[in-house]
Write a protein that holds these residues in place. Structure first.
Motif, short mmCIF file in Angstrom:
data_model
loop_
_atom_site.label_atom_id
_atom_site.label_comp_id
_atom_site.label_asym_id
_atom_site.label_seq_id
_atom_site.Cartn_x
_atom_site.Cartn_y
_atom_site.Cartn_z
N THR A 208 0.96 -1.19 -0.12
CA THR A 208 0.09 -0.01 0.03
C THR A 208 1.07 1.42 0.12
O THR A 208 0.51 2.17 -0.74
CB THR A 208 -1.17 0.03 1.17
OG1 THR A 208 -1.44 -1.12 1.34
CG2 THR A 208 -2.08 1.08 1.09
N ILE A 209 1.90 1.33 0.74
CA ILE A 209 2.66 2.66 0.97
C ILE A 209 3.27 2.94 -0.46
O ILE A 209 3.34 4.11 -1.01
CB ILE A 209 3.86 2.38 1.88
CG1 ILE A 209 4.54 3.77 2.04
CG2 ILE A 209 4.81 1.31 1.71
CD1 ILE A 209 5.38 3.76 3.54
N LEU A 218 6.78 1.19 -11.10
CA LEU A 218 8.28 0.79 -10.76
C LEU A 218 8.35 -0.62 -10.05
O LEU A 218 9.07 -1.39 -10.16
CB LEU A 218 8.69 2.17 -9.74
CG LEU A 218 10.38 1.94 -9.56
CD1 LEU A 218 11.13 2.00 -10.80
CD2 LEU A 218 10.72 3.07 -8.71
N TRP A 219 7.40 -0.53 -9.00
CA TRP A 219 7.61 -2.03 -8.31
C TRP A 219 7.31 -2.91 -9.34
O TRP A 219 7.96 -4.25 -9.11
CB TRP A 219 6.39 -1.87 -7.32
CG TRP A 219 6.03 -3.20 -6.54
CD1 TRP A 219 5.29 -4.39 -6.92
CD2 TRP A 219 6.77 -3.79 -5.24
NE1 TRP A 219 5.32 -5.13 -6.02
CE2 TRP A 219 6.32 -4.89 -5.05
CE3 TRP A 219 7.70 -3.06 -4.37
CZ2 TRP A 219 6.43 -5.94 -3.92
CZ3 TRP A 219 7.89 -3.81 -3.18
CH2 TRP A 219 7.45 -5.02 -3.12
N ARG A 220 6.29 -3.06 -10.25
CA ARG A 220 6.08 -3.92 -11.01
C ARG A 220 7.14 -4.31 -11.99
O ARG A 220 7.56 -5.66 -12.29
CB ARG A 220 4.71 -3.80 -11.70
CG ARG A 220 3.58 -3.88 -10.94
CD ARG A 220 2.39 -4.37 -11.91
NE ARG A 220 0.95 -4.12 -11.40
CZ ARG A 220 -0.05 -4.24 -11.98
NH1 ARG A 220 -0.08 -4.78 -13.30
NH2 ARG A 220 -1.24 -3.84 -11.43
N THR A 221 7.68 -3.18 -12.60
CA THR A 221 9.00 -3.48 -13.55
C THR A 221 9.97 -4.07 -12.63
O THR A 221 10.65 -4.93 -13.40
CB THR A 221 9.22 -1.86 -13.82
OG1 THR A 221 8.24 -1.47 -14.42
CG2 THR A 221 10.39 -2.04 -14.94
#
Ligand code: UDP
Length: 252
Positions: A208-209, A218-221
């Motif tokens: 969530t953060i 960016l996280w998914r990449t």
């Protein structure tokens, strides 16, 4: 399929994006379900807009959609720079979740088409647990030959589905919908990218953060090396927004 007409929108690099918040999208979709004709929703992220620059048929599919939602923070940013901001990001995965919640209440059966073998079924099970009463009229994977398409479309129609979620990636899913919408018998179809992988628990959504800081992309990449090709559309989109923003225009 015509555009929505009464919804404010912004045109970003030749692609219409509707300026509705998530709540408005859900309300609009519930209206689509009551109208006796097929509708489709496009979730437009930055890669969709970049791909549409060189793919005119895809651009046409976006602009003819009944609803185009801003699926990425890049699209939200571009709309602000165009002076016609969308109210918020409306991610496809969250929209699918909200539509399943709605379908569990209205009794409209849903069909899940796409992702690797077994994933659509896993996603369907997870959604049924989350939303008791949800009717899943069918689920199948998205790795099929073009020759199989008529049988798949027939299976969707015979299942009695009212809502069709297609997870084949952009722009394959939107083209599948545009080709077959009328024959599926559904009232609402939507391309949902990697959403089945998320619901099935194969791909974890960002914490969530991270989402709150608008950094889910960016996280998914970083967590999926296959996403690098898609990530390359980000600098391209940023360049377009910074240096070609005259190609955007507000509507209504
Ligand atoms: N996929 C599929 N058939 C194909 C190509 C891809 O079913 O021929 C699925 C893939 O397994 C994944 C989804 O389509 O579940 C695409 O997810 P992605 O997050 O890459 O979508 P996008 O970023 O384009 O929205």
């Amino acid at each position: 399929m015509s555009g929505t007409g009464d919804i404010p929108s912004v045109t970003l690099f030749g692609c219409r994006v509707d300026r509705l918040p998530m709540e408005g999208v859900v309300i609009r979709c519930s209206e689509f379900l009551r109208e006796d004709r097929p509708h489709y929703v496009v979730t437009a992220d930055t890669s969709a807009i970049v791909i549409a620059q060189d793919d005119e048929p895809f651009r046409g599919i976006i602009n003819d959609a009944d609803l185009v939602t801003p699926d990425s923070i890049g699209v939200v940013w571009a709309s602000k720079r165009a002076g016609s901001p969308v109210p918020e990001r409306v991610p496809g995965v969250d929209t699918m979740e909200r539509l399943c919640e709605l379908a569990a209440k209205t009794g409209d059966p849903v069909y899940l088409l796409g992702a690797a073998p077994g994933v659509a079924e896993m996603a369907a099970n997870a959604l049924c647990q989350r939303f008791p009463g949800l009717k899943v009229s069918g689920a199948r994977d998205g790795f099929f030959q073009p020759d199989d398409e008529p049988d798949i479309v027939r299976a969707i129609a015979e299942s009695g589905a009212r809502i069709l979620f297609v997870a084949l990636g952009i722009p394959k899913q939107e083209k599948f919908i545009a080709r077959n919408l009328a024959s599926t018998g559904v009232r609402l179809a939507m391309g949902v990218g990697g959403s089945f992988d998320c619901f099935a628990g194969i791909v974890k959504r960002a914490p969530t953060i991270v989402r709150n800081f608008q950094l889910e992309w960016l996280w998914r990449t970083l967590s999926n090396p296959k996403k690098w090709r898609k990530a390359l559309t980000l600098p391209q989109f940023a360049f377009m927004v910074l240096f070609h923003h005259k190609d955007t225009e507000a509507q209504r």
